[in-house]
Scaffold this motif. Structure first.
Motif, mmCIF file in Angstrom:
data_model
loop_
_atom_site.group_PDB
_atom_site.id
_atom_site.type_symbol
_atom_site.label_atom_id
_atom_site.label_comp_id
_atom_site.label_asym_id
_atom_site.label_seq_id
_atom_site.Cartn_x
_atom_site.Cartn_y
_atom_site.Cartn_z
ATOM 1 N N LEU A 130 0.828 -1.206 0.000
ATOM 2 C CA LEU A 130 0.000 0.000 0.000
ATOM 3 C C LEU A 130 0.865 1.260 0.000
ATOM 4 N N ALA A 131 1.893 1.267 0.837
ATOM 5 C CA ALA A 131 2.798 2.418 0.894
ATOM 6 C C ALA A 131 3.565 2.566 -0.416
ATOM 7 N N ALA A 132 3.974 1.447 -1.015
ATOM 8 C CA ALA A 132 4.706 1.494 -2.282
ATOM 9 C C ALA A 132 3.827 2.061 -3.399
ATOM 10 N N LEU A 133 2.594 1.610 -3.486
ATOM 11 C CA LEU A 133 1.681 2.131 -4.507
ATOM 12 C C LEU A 133 1.371 3.603 -4.265
ATOM 13 N N ALA A 134 1.176 3.970 -3.008
ATOM 14 C CA ALA A 134 0.931 5.380 -2.682
ATOM 15 C C ALA A 134 2.141 6.229 -3.058
ATOM 16 N N ALA A 135 3.338 5.716 -2.833
ATOM 17 C CA ALA A 135 4.555 6.461 -3.174
ATOM 18 C C ALA A 135 4.653 6.700 -4.673
ATOM 19 N N VAL A 136 4.363 5.677 -5.465
ATOM 20 C CA VAL A 136 4.394 5.840 -6.933
ATOM 21 C C VAL A 136 3.374 6.895 -7.341
ATOM 22 N N TRP A 137 2.155 6.771 -6.851
ATOM 23 C CA TRP A 137 1.082 7.683 -7.243
ATOM 24 C C TRP A 137 1.384 9.114 -6.812
ATOM 25 N N LEU A 138 1.782 9.307 -5.559
ATOM 26 C CA LEU A 138 2.068 10.655 -5.059
ATOM 27 C C LEU A 138 3.252 11.296 -5.791
ATOM 28 N N ALA A 139 4.302 10.522 -6.023
ATOM 29 C CA ALA A 139 5.474 11.057 -6.719
ATOM 30 C C ALA A 139 5.134 11.413 -8.158
ATOM 31 N N ALA A 140 4.355 10.576 -8.825
ATOM 32 C CA ALA A 140 3.948 10.886 -10.204
ATOM 33 C C ALA A 140 3.075 12.138 -10.230
ATOM 34 N N ALA A 141 2.145 12.239 -9.293
ATOM 35 C CA ALA A 141 1.270 13.419 -9.232
ATOM 36 C C ALA A 141 2.083 14.678 -8.939
ATOM 37 N N ALA A 142 3.030 14.594 -8.021
ATOM 38 C CA ALA A 142 3.868 15.748 -7.691
ATOM 39 C C ALA A 142 4.729 16.153 -8.886
ATOM 40 N N THR A 143 5.235 15.193 -9.614
ATOM 41 C CA THR A 143 6.050 15.484 -10.799
ATOM 42 C C THR A 143 5.209 16.164 -11.871
ATOM 43 N N ARG A 144 3.999 15.661 -12.099
ATOM 44 C CA ARG A 144 3.103 16.301 -13.074
ATOM 45 C C ARG A 144 2.764 17.728 -12.643
ATOM 46 N N SER A 145 2.524 17.911 -11.356
ATOM 47 C CA SER A 145 2.194 19.240 -10.835
ATOM 48 C C SER A 145 3.371 20.201 -11.010
#
Length: 160
Positions: A130-145
């Motif tokens: 769960l933490a690994a998937l959240a990390a991928v999603w949050l990092a991708a979202a932050a990079t897009r932002s």
């Protein structure tokens, strides 16, 4: 009796050999990247060792950090800039695949359960992916932002 071959087709054996030659650079960069990633993971284990019987914080944080970098990396090479075809297998599969360590995570879960810390082992079993998937999603979202903000800033500079 064998089926007739088309006059200009290559024999099946030469197609396989050609395919292996084409894959050789990919295999080589994955191996090199994997060695670098595994070395970095080993160094993290030496720098922040988890004593036997303690919660495996280093493994958890290595997996979370590696997955966050995967999120950033995938956005950069798929949405920001086209990378050389060997970059993704080298860095994504090799380096980050060697750095993240879900096999060690599985051993850690078993060790926690074998040591009688069943609730901790099961919580770790659920929390890591769960933490690994959240990390991928949050990092991708932050990079897009960040990319969107940089584009807006560049457009604002041009207009002024």
């Amino acid at each position: 009796m064998t089926a007739p071959q088309e006059p200009f087709s290559r024999p099946a054996g030469s197609r396989r050999a050609s395919s292996r030659r084409a894959q050789a650079p990919v295999v080589a960069v994955v191996a090199l990247g994997g060695a670098a990633g595994a070395t970095a993971r080993y160094a993290a284990g030496l720098a922040w060792p988890s004593p036997h019987g303690a919660f495996p914080w280093t493994t958890l944080w290595v997996n979370i950090a590696g997955c966050a970098v995967i999120g950033v990396f995938m956005v950069l090479i798929t949405e920001v800039r086209t990378a050389h075809p060997l970059v993704r297998p080298f860095f994504g599969t090799g380096v980050l695949g060697g750095f993240t360590t879900f096999s060690t995570y599985a051993v850690d879960v078993r060790q926690l359960i074998d040591d009688g810390r069943v609730a901790t082992g099961l919580a770790y079993l659920a929390a890591t992916p769960l933490a690994a998937l959240a990390a991928v999603w949050l990092a991708a979202a932050a990079t897009r932002s960040a990319r969107s903000a940089a584009i807006r800033a560049a457009l604002a500079r041009r207009q002024s």
